[in-house]
Motif scaffolding. Structure first.
Motif, PDB file in Angstrom:
ATOM      1  N   GLU A  43      87.918 -11.235  59.712  1.00 45.11           N
ATOM      2  CA  GLU A  43      88.571 -11.861  58.567  1.00 45.11           C
ATOM      3  C   GLU A  43      87.720 -11.758  57.308  1.00 45.11           C
ATOM      4  N   GLU A  44      86.409 -11.629  57.498  1.00 45.36           N
ATOM      5  CA  GLU A  44      85.496 -11.501  56.361  1.00 45.36           C
ATOM      6  C   GLU A  44      85.188 -10.034  56.052  1.00 45.36           C
ATOM      7  N   ASN A  45      86.025  -9.150  56.618  1.00 47.66           N
ATOM      8  CA  ASN A  45      85.985  -7.715  56.313  1.00 47.66           C
ATOM      9  C   ASN A  45      84.726  -7.015  56.799  1.00 47.66           C
ATOM     10  N   HIS A  46      84.128  -7.532  57.858  1.00 49.42           N
ATOM     11  CA  HIS A  46      83.041  -6.809  58.494  1.00 49.42           C
ATOM     12  C   HIS A  46      83.636  -5.745  59.427  1.00 49.42           C
ATOM     13  N   ASP A  47      82.868  -4.700  59.672  1.00 48.71           N
ATOM     14  CA  ASP A  47      83.263  -3.644  60.603  1.00 48.71           C
ATOM     15  C   ASP A  47      82.872  -4.104  62.005  1.00 48.71           C
ATOM     16  N   VAL A  48      83.844  -4.517  62.803  1.00 45.72           N
ATOM     17  CA  VAL A  48      83.582  -5.155  64.096  1.00 45.72           C
ATOM     18  C   VAL A  48      84.057  -4.266  65.238  1.00 45.72           C
ATOM     19  N   VAL A  49      83.198  -4.111  66.253  1.00 45.62           N
ATOM     20  CA  VAL A  49      83.539  -3.411  67.489  1.00 45.62           C
ATOM     21  C   VAL A  49      83.385  -4.389  68.638  1.00 45.62           C
ATOM     22  N   VAL A  50      84.410  -4.515  69.478  1.00 48.07           N
ATOM     23  CA  VAL A  50      84.359  -5.407  70.630  1.00 48.07           C
ATOM     24  C   VAL A  50      84.333  -4.575  71.910  1.00 48.07           C
ATOM     25  N   ILE A  51      83.369  -4.857  72.773  1.00 50.11           N
ATOM     26  CA  ILE A  51      83.265  -4.192  74.074  1.00 50.11           C
ATOM     27  C   ILE A  51      83.585  -5.218  75.157  1.00 50.11           C
ATOM     28  N   GLU A  52      84.519  -4.877  76.036  1.00 50.49           N
ATOM     29  CA  GLU A  52      84.948  -5.795  77.101  1.00 50.49           C
ATOM     30  C   GLU A  52      85.423  -4.980  78.297  1.00 50.49           C
ATOM     31  N   LYS A  53      84.986  -5.354  79.489  1.00 52.94           N
ATOM     32  CA  LYS A  53      85.375  -4.584  80.671  1.00 52.94           C
ATOM     33  C   LYS A  53      86.700  -5.028  81.278  1.00 52.94           C
ATOM     34  N   ASP A  54      87.217  -6.175  80.890  1.00 52.19           N
ATOM     35  CA  ASP A  54      88.493  -6.671  81.406  1.00 52.19           C
ATOM     36  C   ASP A  54      89.629  -6.080  80.564  1.00 52.19           C
ATOM     37  N   PRO A  55      90.507  -5.249  81.171  1.00 53.17           N
ATOM     38  CA  PRO A  55      91.570  -4.607  80.387  1.00 53.17           C
ATOM     39  C   PRO A  55      92.564  -5.600  79.779  1.00 53.17           C
ATOM     40  N   VAL A  56      92.773  -6.738  80.430  1.00 51.00           N
ATOM     41  CA  VAL A  56      93.692  -7.744  79.896  1.00 51.00           C
ATOM     42  C   VAL A  56      93.134  -8.329  78.590  1.00 51.00           C
ATOM     43  N   LYS A  57      91.834  -8.628  78.594  1.00 47.12           N
ATOM     44  CA  LYS A  57      91.216  -9.172  77.386  1.00 47.12           C
ATOM     45  C   LYS A  57      91.160  -8.135  76.268  1.00 47.12           C
ATOM     46  N   ILE A  58      90.955  -6.888  76.639  1.00 45.79           N
ATOM     47  CA  ILE A  58      90.939  -5.822  75.634  1.00 45.79           C
ATOM     48  C   ILE A  58      92.295  -5.722  74.945  1.00 45.79           C
ATOM     49  N   ARG A  59      93.376  -5.820  75.728  1.00 45.96           N
ATOM     50  CA  ARG A  59      94.721  -5.768  75.126  1.00 45.96           C
ATOM     51  C   ARG A  59      94.943  -6.949  74.178  1.00 45.96           C
ATOM     52  N   SER A  60      94.425  -8.113  74.548  1.00 47.11           N
ATOM     53  CA  SER A  60      94.556  -9.285  73.677  1.00 47.11           C
ATOM     54  C   SER A  60      93.842  -9.056  72.349  1.00 47.11           C
ATOM     55  N   VAL A  61      92.662  -8.443  72.416  1.00 47.86           N
ATOM     56  CA  VAL A  61      91.913  -8.136  71.198  1.00 47.86           C
ATOM     57  C   VAL A  61      92.679  -7.134  70.343  1.00 47.86           C
ATOM     58  N   GLN A  62      93.191  -6.092  70.978  1.00 51.85           N
ATOM     59  CA  GLN A  62      93.919  -5.059  70.236  1.00 51.85           C
ATOM     60  C   GLN A  62      95.177  -5.604  69.578  1.00 51.85           C
ATOM     61  N   ASN A  63      95.845  -6.541  70.258  1.00 51.60           N
ATOM     62  CA  ASN A  63      97.094  -7.087  69.725  1.00 51.60           C
ATOM     63  C   ASN A  63      96.873  -8.116  68.610  1.00 51.60           C
ATOM     64  N   ALA A  64      95.722  -8.795  68.656  1.00 47.79           N
ATOM     65  CA  ALA A  64      95.529  -9.930  67.750  1.00 47.79           C
ATOM     66  C   ALA A  64      94.568  -9.677  66.602  1.00 47.79           C
ATOM     67  N   LEU A  65      93.629  -8.726  66.776  1.00 46.11           N
ATOM     68  CA  LEU A  65      92.563  -8.594  65.789  1.00 46.11           C
ATOM     69  C   LEU A  65      92.515  -7.199  65.185  1.00 46.11           C
ATOM     70  N   ASP A  66      92.037  -7.142  63.965  1.00 47.47           N
ATOM     71  CA  ASP A  66      91.848  -5.868  63.273  1.00 47.47           C
ATOM     72  C   ASP A  66      90.414  -5.394  63.509  1.00 47.47           C
ATOM     73  N   VAL A  67      90.130  -5.022  64.760  1.00 41.81           N
ATOM     74  CA  VAL A  67      88.796  -4.553  65.144  1.00 41.81           C
ATOM     75  C   VAL A  67      88.951  -3.362  66.077  1.00 41.81           C
ATOM     76  N   GLN A  68      87.856  -2.631  66.269  1.00 41.99           N
ATOM     77  CA  GLN A  68      87.849  -1.564  67.268  1.00 41.99           C
ATOM     78  C   GLN A  68      87.534  -2.184  68.618  1.00 41.99           C
ATOM     79  N   ALA A  69      88.331  -1.875  69.628  1.00 36.79           N
ATOM     80  CA  ALA A  69      88.142  -2.442  70.970  1.00 36.79           C
ATOM     81  C   ALA A  69      87.844  -1.324  71.957  1.00 36.79           C
ATOM     82  N   ILE A  70      86.774  -1.493  72.717  1.00 38.89           N
ATOM     83  CA  ILE A  70      86.364  -0.486  73.696  1.00 38.89           C
ATOM     84  C   ILE A  70      86.311  -1.143  75.069  1.00 38.89           C
ATOM     85  N   GLU A  71      87.016  -0.537  76.042  1.00 38.53           N
ATOM     86  CA  GLU A  71      86.985  -1.055  77.404  1.00 38.53           C
ATOM     87  C   GLU A  71      85.772  -0.470  78.133  1.00 38.53           C
TER      88      GLU A  71
END
Length: 452
Positions: free
Chosen positions: A21-49
């Motif tokens: 929200e503060e316009n930082h370049d954010v990358v999220v790493i998560e091994k749970d595919p369900v949580k990764i989908r939640s990140v992709q659907n809700a946040l403007d960040v790069q998500a890596i499983e």
């Protein structure tokens, strides 16, 4: 600023949300595919499983050109290993690790070696216990936050309907203008950075900044006699409850600790000397009455079940406890529980965010304290000699709308400021700011380009 967050659980997800929200370049790493989908659907960040302890995954996330890595999974060792690999893969990165085991905090010097350095260890339990202990200093407060090593206090007080402050303009407190400043008023979902003409209303949460030695003036304004804390009841004998009980064990405060697991009670009793450990259920009305809950100054409800925590707190208030402190993990619950009679909420998520924000701010930020629902922050800045605000009266500084200076700390002197006060190099300023005002505020405190 590029930030890698490992773990998309509640802490990681919400930190990623705030930073994006503060316009930082954010990358999220998560091994749970369900949580990764939640990140992709809700946040403007790069998500890596994948796993944050996998060096290849870290390289795919761009570790070499990242500024900060935040390891926020539920596994302490995974978080520490992620920071270790980050140090191996790049020389210049700030490493932040969340750890749940308090033993890591006791031996934090291990992580200050040249071979392996972690810049910040976050332990939500330690942060929460510290927050609760500060409330014992000012029992009428909903929140107490220290700045400048406790010399400046930020005290949040909920205004009751029968309070003498209801209906008063802020400008009417002229006799206290050199010792108290109202920095923020939270009115339901609305956050107000007030002016002299603003009027205090019932149920407002009012944040006042004052010197440590002037706390008594807050009691005078409230027309309340200041009394020491004498009785505390803790419900929940987990790690947080034990840590709090151990701190109170060294005081003269009469403390009871309630835990429904009999075996755990035996373990607690062995570790505590003066605190009375009771085997019982905090939801049992008759049990609470028998243990004189109506004589308790503060009831601290810290079990692992937040729904139960709410119910126990409401029951305690109904039976006569003067004040409740309730542990709530989900931030979305906080606005709700605040409207149904619960006095103070402590949140592990807010504790984690408070600890990390000072690492992502521009300028020389000493401390950051998100207030209710994170819509407003209290920030301790150091005024650099090369920033635009020094040697200028406050009335002439073009502060962004939604920001106000609550205190100026100049060596041993603490100033509750007015428009004529001037900021000098190396002053520490406690500033209240709405979230939208923070980027503009940061620019005021950054080094001017011509300095280089």
């Amino acid at each position: 600023m590029k930030i890698i967050i490992i773990g998309a659980g509640e802490v990681g997800f919400n930190i990623a949300q705030r930073l994006s929200e503060e316009n930082h370049d954010v990358v999220v790493i998560e091994k749970d595919p369900v949580k990764i989908r939640s990140v992709q659907n809700a946040l403007d960040v790069q998500a890596i499983e994948g796993s944050g302890t996998n060096p290849s995954i870290l390289q795919d996330a761009g570790i070499q050109d990242s500024d900060i890595i935040v390891a926020a999974t539920d596994n302490d060792e995974a978080n520490l290993f992620a920071c270790f690999y980050a140090q191996y893969l790049t020389d210049f990165i700030t490493k932040i690790a969340r750890v749940k085991n308090p033993d890591y905090m006791k031996h934090r010097e291990i992580f200050k070696q040249d071979s392996f350095t972690i810049d910040l260890l976050i332990n939500s339990q330690s942060e929460m216990v510290a927050s609760i202990l500060k409330l014992t200093e000012v029992p009428i407060a909903s929140e107490v936050i220290d700045f400048v090593d406790g010399r400046v206090k930020l005290i949040g007080i909920t205004i009751k309907e029968d309070s003498p402050l209801v209906g008063r303009k802020l400008s009417s407190f002229q006799e206290y203008e050199n010792s108290i400043l109202v920095g923020v008023i939270i009115r339901g979902e609305k956050v107000v950075v007030p002016k002299g003409e603003d009027v205090i209303q019932a149920n407002d949460l009012v944040y006042m900044v004052t010197r440590r030695e002037d706390i008594q003036n807050i009691f005078r304004i409230m027309q309340i006699r200041r009394e020491g804390l004498s009785r505390v009841m803790i419900v929940g004998g987990g790690e947080t409850g034990l840590a709090l009980a151990e701190s109170l064990d060294a005081t003269t405060i009469n403390t009871k600790l309630i835990e429904k697991d009999g075996q755990r009670c035996l373990e607690l009793a062995e570790k505590l000397e003066k605190v009375v450990v009771l085997n019982g259920d905090g939801t049992d009305r008759e049990f609470l009455i028998e243990e004189n809950v109506d004589e308790v100054d503060i009831m601290m409800v810290l079990t692992g079940d937040e729904e139960n925590n709410v119910l126990i707190s409401l029951l305690g208030k109904a039976l006569g406890a003067k004040k409740t402190v309730t542990k709530i993990a989900k931030l979305s619950y906080i606005p709700l529980v605040s409207t149904i009679g619960i006095d103070t909420v402590v949140s592990p998520r807010l504790s984690a965010i408070r600890a990390i924000l000072q690492y992502i701010r521009k300028g020389k930020v000493v401390c950051v304290a998100p207030l209710k629902a994170e819509a407003v922050e209290a920030i301790e800045f150091e005024a650099l000699e090369t920033s635009d605000i020094v040697n200028t009266p406050l009335s002439k500084v073009k502060f962004p709308k939604g920001a106000i200076v609550g205190a100026i700390v100049r060596e041993e002197e603490i100033i509750i400021p007015r428009g004529h006060n001037m900021i000098k190099p190396h002053d520490h300023l406690i500033i209240f700011a709405l979230k939208d005002a923070i980027p503009k505020l940061e620019k005021l405190f950054t080094v001017k380009l011509e300095y280089f």
